[in-house]
Design an enzyme around this catalytic site. Structure first.
Site, PDB file in Angstrom:
ATOM      1  N   HIS B  12       0.834  -1.218   0.000  1.00 37.21           N
ATOM      2  CA  HIS B  12       0.000   0.000   0.000  1.00 37.21           C
ATOM      3  C   HIS B  12       0.870   1.271   0.000  1.00 37.21           C
ATOM      4  CE1 HIS B  12      -0.227  -0.843   4.620  1.00 37.21           C
ATOM      5  NE2 HIS B  12       0.839  -0.139   4.349  1.00 37.21           N
ATOM      6  N   HIS B  59      -0.802   4.912   9.518  1.00 35.76           N
ATOM      7  CA  HIS B  59       0.578   5.400   9.610  1.00 35.76           C
ATOM      8  C   HIS B  59       0.606   6.742  10.343  1.00 35.76           C
ATOM      9  CE1 HIS B  59       0.205   2.766   6.110  1.00 35.76           C
ATOM     10  NE2 HIS B  59       1.476   2.467   6.252  1.00 35.76           N
ATOM     11  N   HIS B 193      10.921  -3.642   2.952  1.00 34.76           N
ATOM     12  CA  HIS B 193      11.291  -2.234   2.876  1.00 34.76           C
ATOM     13  C   HIS B 193      11.715  -1.726   4.245  1.00 34.76           C
ATOM     14  CE1 HIS B 193       7.073  -1.833   4.159  1.00 34.76           C
ATOM     15  NE2 HIS B 193       7.101  -0.515   4.182  1.00 34.76           N
ATOM     16  N   GLU B 240       5.246  -5.280   8.300  1.00 39.12           N
ATOM     17  CA  GLU B 240       3.837  -5.143   7.911  1.00 39.12           C
ATOM     18  C   GLU B 240       3.276  -6.429   7.312  1.00 39.12           C
ATOM     19  OE1 GLU B 240       3.651  -0.398   6.644  1.00 39.12           O
ATOM     20  OE2 GLU B 240       3.722  -1.905   5.091  1.00 39.12           O
TER      21      GLU B 240
END
Lengths: 134, 294
Positions: B12, B59, B193, B240
């Site tokens: 996302h 976030h 990431h 995540e």
């Protein structure tokens, strides 16, 4: 009261170049991150931009935290309890992209960082454990 | 009765949403990303469910550090896209399904998942970028969406195993819902990431490939991956990926992979995407022009 137990070793303490935002960091950085959160509102962004020091002085931050924000030293902010998703609000206030902020923490130029990503990113080889490169 | 027809997972990445919003999808950097979703968009058009349970993380937008719910279920009729500092994304509001959400809340809590219930919730790119990738830019999203926010900002997030068990409990709850609804469960975020510190920019394609393979063929063992492995191998934000286990846990053992896409880089991140169909999921009209979906 003395606690005889040795400090608990965090299993992720030996990952190089990485600060895991755990409960201890979150405690240290609570006000720093909440300051960042306040920048989601346009009037606060304006006040911060008009006089950064004065705006920071409204928050119960340590002097180190204030200096790190003023210098936009994101690695230092993270050491002092900042979290990258919160710190990104400072970058947004400055009109910077997330990739610019990420690059600024690596010691690379924006161009070199973007080129590294385009070439497939930073390899995990040699980047899993502190000191593995000898 | 309601039933789960399919599950999918997708990264996302906020820059992907920005690329769509700013009309950059044909630029050389972004073109392969959006082309990678053409097949999936056709599949979605042919298999649009009534409701999506969309597992994502906030976030530092709807949730600050004041309150950190591990699992928060969106109960409302409507969820607005939030202003993350660059203005709200110009995408439609998300319409929830309060009746099914209320049933899920009741069923999951009695199934021993201690949910936080969110009656007011603004949704960030974690939820809206997946909708853009799978639906493009319609005037209104074509189905209802129940947000399920998982805390992954402060370490530790829930374990992959806990997420998988939550998925299984969602399946039980859906199958006990007394209305003829089709439901998909989406997991979002990842893949490898790291956005912070001198190690920012970490990408681990062998890890991601193995994760996709095992999500397909060996999900129960994969769900037991310890957190330290995500942190070390997939980067501090790669963790995540635990959210993908909610999706996989909601599917039956017979679900099969029909689509996979992987691309590096999208901004700072390895973008991953996978679709699973249930055998009775109803895939008529599925576009197979491209031959093998992989």
């Amino acid at each position: 009261m003395a606690d005889a137990r040795p400090p608990r070793t965090k299993p992720y303490a030996d990952i190089p170049g990485t600060i895991v935002f755990d409960a201890e960091q979150a405690r240290k950085g609570y006000h720093l991150n909440q300051f960042c959160m306040s920048l989601m509102q346009a009037p606060n962004r304006e006040r911060f931009k008009a006089d950064e020091r004065a705006y920071l002085d409204e928050w119960p931050l340590t002097e180190d935290q204030k200096q790190a924000v003023l210098e936009r030293d994101l690695n230092r902010c993270m050491q002092l309890g900042g979290n990258i998703y919160f710190l990104a609000k400072i970058g947004a206030t400055d009109g910077l992209s997330f990739q610019y902020m990420a690059a600024s923490m690596t010691g690379m130029t924006q161009e070199d960082y973007a080129a590294m990503m385009a070439a497939g990113g930073r390899s995990p080889e040699g980047n899993r454990f502190t000191g593995e490169r000898g | 009765m309601a039933r789960i027809t399919a599950g999918l997972a997708v990264s996302h990445i906020p820059a992907v949403g920005a690329a769509w919003d700013l009309g950059k999808t044909q630029e050389p950097y972004w073109k392969p990303v959006f082309e990678g979703f053409e097949w999936s968009k056709r599949w979605m058009a042919a298999n649009t469910p009534d409701v999506i349970v969309l597992v994502y993380n906030d976030h530092a937008n709807a949730f600050s550090l004041e309150l950190i719910p591990t699992f928060a279920l969106g109960m409302a009729e409507r969820f607005e896209p939030c202003d993350e500092g660059w203005g709200p994304r110009p995408v439609p509001a998300v319409h929830g399904h309060p009746q099914l959400a209320a049933h899920l809340a009741e069923s999951l809590i009695l199934d021993e998942f201690d949910l936080t219930l969110a009656n007011e919730l603004q949704v960030d790119h974690g939820l809206t970028v997946p909708l853009t990738l799978l639906f493009g830019g319609p005037a209104a999203w074509p189905c209802r969406v129940i947000p399920l926010a998982v805390s992954v900002v402060q370490y530790p997030p829930p374990t992959g195993l806990r997420c998988s068990k939550l998925g299984a409990a969602i399946r039980r709850a859906v199958e006990a819902y007394d209305e003829d609804l089709t439901v998909q469960v989406w997991g979002t975020g990842g893949m490898s990431h790291q956005l912070q510190g001198p190690r920012a920019g970490l990408i681990n394609t062998p890890f991601d490939t193995a994760f996709l393979d095992r999500l397909s063929t060996d999900p129960e063992a994969l769900a037991r991956t310890p957190h330290i492995e995500y942190l070390r191998e997939a980067g501090s934000e790669g963790i995540e990926l635990v959210m993908w286990h909610v999706m996989r846990g909601a599917l039956s053992a017979e679900a099969r992979e029909v689509r996979r896409f992987y691309h590096v880089p999208a901004s700072n991140t390895a973008l991953g995407h996978i679709i699973f169909e249930e055998p009775d999921g109803g895939s008529e009209g599925r576009d197979t022009q491209e031959g093998s979906p992989r």
